[in-house]
Design a protein around this motif. Sequence first.
Motif, PDB file in Angstrom:
ATOM      1  N   LYS A  26      31.705 -89.242 -88.912  1.00 47.97           N
ATOM      2  CA  LYS A  26      32.376 -87.953 -89.165  1.00 47.97           C
ATOM      3  C   LYS A  26      33.750 -88.115 -89.779  1.00 47.97           C
ATOM      4  N   VAL A  27      34.379 -89.245 -89.552  1.00 45.01           N
ATOM      5  CA  VAL A  27      35.687 -89.499 -90.188  1.00 45.01           C
ATOM      6  C   VAL A  27      35.586 -90.675 -91.163  1.00 45.01           C
ATOM      7  N   LYS A  62      28.476 -91.976 -96.201  1.00 43.25           N
ATOM      8  CA  LYS A  62      29.281 -92.020 -97.427  1.00 43.25           C
ATOM      9  C   LYS A  62      30.303 -93.134 -97.453  1.00 43.25           C
ATOM     10  N   ALA A  66      36.868 -95.551 -94.811  1.00 42.36           N
ATOM     11  CA  ALA A  66      37.844 -94.895 -95.686  1.00 42.36           C
ATOM     12  C   ALA A  66      39.271 -95.202 -95.262  1.00 42.36           C
ATOM     13  N   GLY A  67      39.475 -96.360 -94.640  1.00 40.77           N
ATOM     14  CA  GLY A  67      40.850 -96.794 -94.360  1.00 40.77           C
ATOM     15  C   GLY A  67      41.223 -96.732 -92.899  1.00 40.77           C
ATOM     16  N   ILE A  70      44.309 -92.281 -90.322  1.00 38.67           N
ATOM     17  CA  ILE A  70      45.589 -91.690 -90.714  1.00 38.67           C
ATOM     18  C   ILE A  70      46.199 -90.869 -89.572  1.00 38.67           C
ATOM     19  N   ASN A  71      45.362 -90.357 -88.687  1.00 36.69           N
ATOM     20  CA  ASN A  71      45.899 -89.637 -87.516  1.00 36.69           C
ATOM     21  C   ASN A  71      46.760 -90.551 -86.653  1.00 36.69           C
ATOM     22  N   ILE A  87      48.211-102.825 -86.751  1.00 36.35           N
ATOM     23  CA  ILE A  87      46.971-103.215 -87.426  1.00 36.35           C
ATOM     24  C   ILE A  87      46.855-104.728 -87.601  1.00 36.35           C
ATOM     25  N   LEU A 109      38.112 -97.997 -98.729  1.00 34.85           N
ATOM     26  CA  LEU A 109      39.467 -97.664 -99.187  1.00 34.85           C
ATOM     27  C   LEU A 109      40.509 -98.185 -98.215  1.00 34.85           C
ATOM     28  N   GLY A 110      41.671 -98.542 -98.749  1.00 37.02           N
ATOM     29  CA  GLY A 110      42.769 -98.990 -97.884  1.00 37.02           C
ATOM     30  C   GLY A 110      42.309-100.115 -96.976  1.00 37.02           C
ATOM     31  N   GLU A 134      46.976 -96.396-100.432  1.00 30.71           N
ATOM     32  CA  GLU A 134      48.105 -96.265 -99.501  1.00 30.71           C
ATOM     33  C   GLU A 134      49.346 -95.638-100.131  1.00 30.71           C
ATOM     34  N   LEU A 137      50.244 -92.199 -99.585  1.00 33.08           N
ATOM     35  CA  LEU A 137      50.785 -91.846 -98.268  1.00 33.08           C
ATOM     36  C   LEU A 137      52.193 -92.400 -98.107  1.00 33.08           C
ATOM     37  N   ILE A 140      52.173 -99.082 -98.126  1.00 25.72           N
ATOM     38  CA  ILE A 140      51.537-100.113 -98.941  1.00 25.72           C
ATOM     39  C   ILE A 140      50.425-100.768 -98.112  1.00 25.72           C
ATOM     40  N   GLY A 142      48.502-103.134 -95.761  1.00 27.32           N
ATOM     41  CA  GLY A 142      49.098-103.925 -94.685  1.00 27.32           C
ATOM     42  C   GLY A 142      48.145-104.891 -94.009  1.00 27.32           C
TER      43      GLY A 142
HETATM   44  N1  CO8 Z   1      41.750 -91.521 -91.446  1.00 26.45           N
HETATM   45  C1  CO8 Z   1      41.387 -90.455 -90.694  1.00 26.45           C
HETATM   46  N2  CO8 Z   1      40.466 -89.575 -91.075  1.00 26.45           N
HETATM   47  C2  CO8 Z   1      39.867 -89.746 -92.281  1.00 26.45           C
HETATM   48  C3  CO8 Z   1      40.187 -90.831 -93.120  1.00 26.45           C
HETATM   49  C4  CO8 Z   1      41.182 -91.746 -92.667  1.00 26.45           C
HETATM   50  N3  CO8 Z   1      41.538 -92.819 -93.376  1.00 26.45           N
HETATM   51  N4  CO8 Z   1      39.450 -90.716 -94.253  1.00 26.45           N
HETATM   52  C5  CO8 Z   1      38.681 -89.638 -94.103  1.00 26.45           C
HETATM   53  N5  CO8 Z   1      38.930 -89.034 -92.925  1.00 26.45           N
HETATM   54  C6  CO8 Z   1      38.289 -87.814 -92.398  1.00 26.45           C
HETATM   55  C7  CO8 Z   1      38.769 -86.578 -93.096  1.00 26.45           C
HETATM   56  O1  CO8 Z   1      40.016 -86.170 -92.575  1.00 26.45           O
HETATM   57  C8  CO8 Z   1      37.659 -85.619 -92.824  1.00 26.45           C
HETATM   58  O2  CO8 Z   1      37.817 -85.094 -91.527  1.00 26.45           O
HETATM   59  P1  CO8 Z   1      37.498 -83.533 -91.222  1.00 26.45           P
HETATM   60  O3  CO8 Z   1      36.037 -83.406 -91.493  1.00 26.45           O
HETATM   61  O4  CO8 Z   1      37.860 -83.372 -89.798  1.00 26.45           O
HETATM   62  O5  CO8 Z   1      38.350 -82.760 -92.154  1.00 26.45           O
HETATM   63  C9  CO8 Z   1      36.419 -86.492 -92.827  1.00 26.45           C
HETATM   64  O6  CO8 Z   1      36.907 -87.843 -92.662  1.00 26.45           O
HETATM   65  C10 CO8 Z   1      35.630 -86.423 -94.104  1.00 26.45           C
HETATM   66  O7  CO8 Z   1      36.509 -86.698 -95.193  1.00 26.45           O
HETATM   67  P2  CO8 Z   1      36.700 -85.720 -96.445  1.00 26.45           P
HETATM   68  O8  CO8 Z   1      36.342 -84.334 -96.090  1.00 26.45           O
HETATM   69  O9  CO8 Z   1      38.044 -85.969 -97.019  1.00 26.45           O
HETATM   70  O10 CO8 Z   1      35.560 -86.322 -97.416  1.00 26.45           O
HETATM   71  P3  CO8 Z   1      35.549 -86.262 -99.006  1.00 26.45           P
HETATM   72  O11 CO8 Z   1      34.213 -86.742 -99.407  1.00 26.45           O
HETATM   73  O12 CO8 Z   1      36.025 -84.952 -99.501  1.00 26.45           O
HETATM   74  O13 CO8 Z   1      36.660 -87.341 -99.474  1.00 26.45           O
HETATM   75  C11 CO8 Z   1      37.799 -89.461 -99.410  1.00 26.45           C
HETATM   76  C12 CO8 Z   1      36.477 -88.702 -99.201  1.00 26.45           C
HETATM   77  C13 CO8 Z   1      38.191 -89.434-100.896  1.00 26.45           C
HETATM   78  C14 CO8 Z   1      37.516 -90.915 -98.985  1.00 26.45           C
HETATM   79  C15 CO8 Z   1      38.927 -88.850 -98.572  1.00 26.45           C
HETATM   80  O14 CO8 Z   1      38.460 -88.695 -97.223  1.00 26.45           O
HETATM   81  C16 CO8 Z   1      40.195 -89.673 -98.500  1.00 26.45           C
HETATM   82  O15 CO8 Z   1      40.963 -89.711 -99.441  1.00 26.45           O
HETATM   83  N6  CO8 Z   1      40.449 -90.365 -97.356  1.00 26.45           N
HETATM   84  C17 CO8 Z   1      41.641 -91.131 -97.099  1.00 26.45           C
HETATM   85  C18 CO8 Z   1      41.619 -92.414 -97.864  1.00 26.45           C
HETATM   86  C19 CO8 Z   1      42.888 -93.179 -97.655  1.00 26.45           C
HETATM   87  O16 CO8 Z   1      43.982 -92.775 -97.985  1.00 26.45           O
HETATM   88  N7  CO8 Z   1      42.761 -94.390 -97.071  1.00 26.45           N
HETATM   89  C20 CO8 Z   1      43.884 -95.261 -96.828  1.00 26.45           C
HETATM   90  C21 CO8 Z   1      44.423 -95.033 -95.453  1.00 26.45           C
HETATM   91  S1  CO8 Z   1      45.885 -95.995 -95.129  1.00 26.45           S
HETATM   92  C22 CO8 Z   1      45.302 -97.553 -94.831  1.00 26.45           C
HETATM   93  O17 CO8 Z   1      44.159 -97.808 -94.800  1.00 26.45           O
HETATM   94  C23 CO8 Z   1      46.257 -98.666 -94.521  1.00 26.45           C
HETATM   95  C24 CO8 Z   1      47.650 -98.232 -94.371  1.00 26.45           C
HETATM   96  C25 CO8 Z   1      48.508 -99.395 -93.949  1.00 26.45           C
HETATM   97  C26 CO8 Z   1      49.962 -99.080 -94.094  1.00 26.45           C
HETATM   98  C27 CO8 Z   1      50.583 -98.527 -92.835  1.00 26.45           C
HETATM   99  C28 CO8 Z   1      51.999 -98.034 -93.084  1.00 26.45           C
HETATM  100  C29 CO8 Z   1      52.607 -97.383 -91.845  1.00 26.45           C
END
Ligand code: CO8
Length: 263
Positions: A26-27, A62, A66-67, A70-71, A87, A109-110, A134, A137, A140, A142
Amino acid sequence: GKDYKYIKAELVENGAVGVVLLNRPKVLNALSLAVMHEVIDAYKTFDSLSQVGAIVITGQGKAFAAGVDINELKEHNLVNAFVSQFIFKWSEVATIQKPIIAAVNGYALGGGCEVAMMSDIILVGEKAIFGQPEIKLAAIPGMGGTQRLIREVGKSRAMEMILTGKAFINAEEACQRGLASRLVPGTNQALLAEAITLARTISESSRPVVIMAKAAVNAAYELGLHEGVRKERDLFGAAFGLEDNKEGMSAFLEKRKPNFNHS
Ligand code: CO8
């Protein structure tokens, strides 16, 4: 099997292969701290089981992942990001001796891209998408992304991905650049089955020799050529001390299948 909450971990192929399934569809399999602890625990458990020869990690639906979640990320400040495990426990993946195969379909992703790159072999499905978003947001990568991605796809492409957060690599490009080993057409199931077959093939070789081979290849990440070749020579020599090594050569000469006892 152990009772995990956010992943599924199971032994297949008569215990020769350990499979980790990220299980927060779901996430999009966002990598929370709890997921991190469970994946590392499963990897370590599989690594310690003598019958396991290789490990497979995969996502579902899907996403591979996806990383980082973020919460949870948004709760961090500078101090606890450094002081807490945050992490960085992911770096323990480097202590796993048995090969890890990532079966990636959908978003990686990420942190998801980084967990895939921590693996030893990546197989992709047609829908694989790799990216390091990243920067969008104001963060970068990590978990090794800035270091590993340049080695996998070259500096220019890695910089474009990391600096814009908007450049993605699809399955075809991943194979072309060597980020992934190959593309498995069809469903997630077909991809997972192929990854398990590959893991099983690896598990048929001598366990200690597989570990030596992985260690020798990984030395190329950390050492210069001169030291790397020396490390290879040491491991190459060490393999000759194994019973399996004698068995492997005898079996070849006697035109039969080797019967390794993994020692
Ligand atoms: N964290 C938490 N929830 C997520 C994440 C995530 N990374 N990715 C997706 N979700 C959740 C969405 O919030 C959504 O929840 P809800 O149904 O409750 O709204 C659910 O998953 C489905 O996602 P979408 O509706 O967005 O699905 P789409 O098909 O429209 O889009 C995407 C898919 C393009 C993948 C989109 O979800 C997206 O952009 N996700 C985030 C990708 C991202 O930015 N990843 C990098 C995260 S940061 C990281 O990994 C490392 C950071 C380290 C540095 C730390 C510094 C402090």
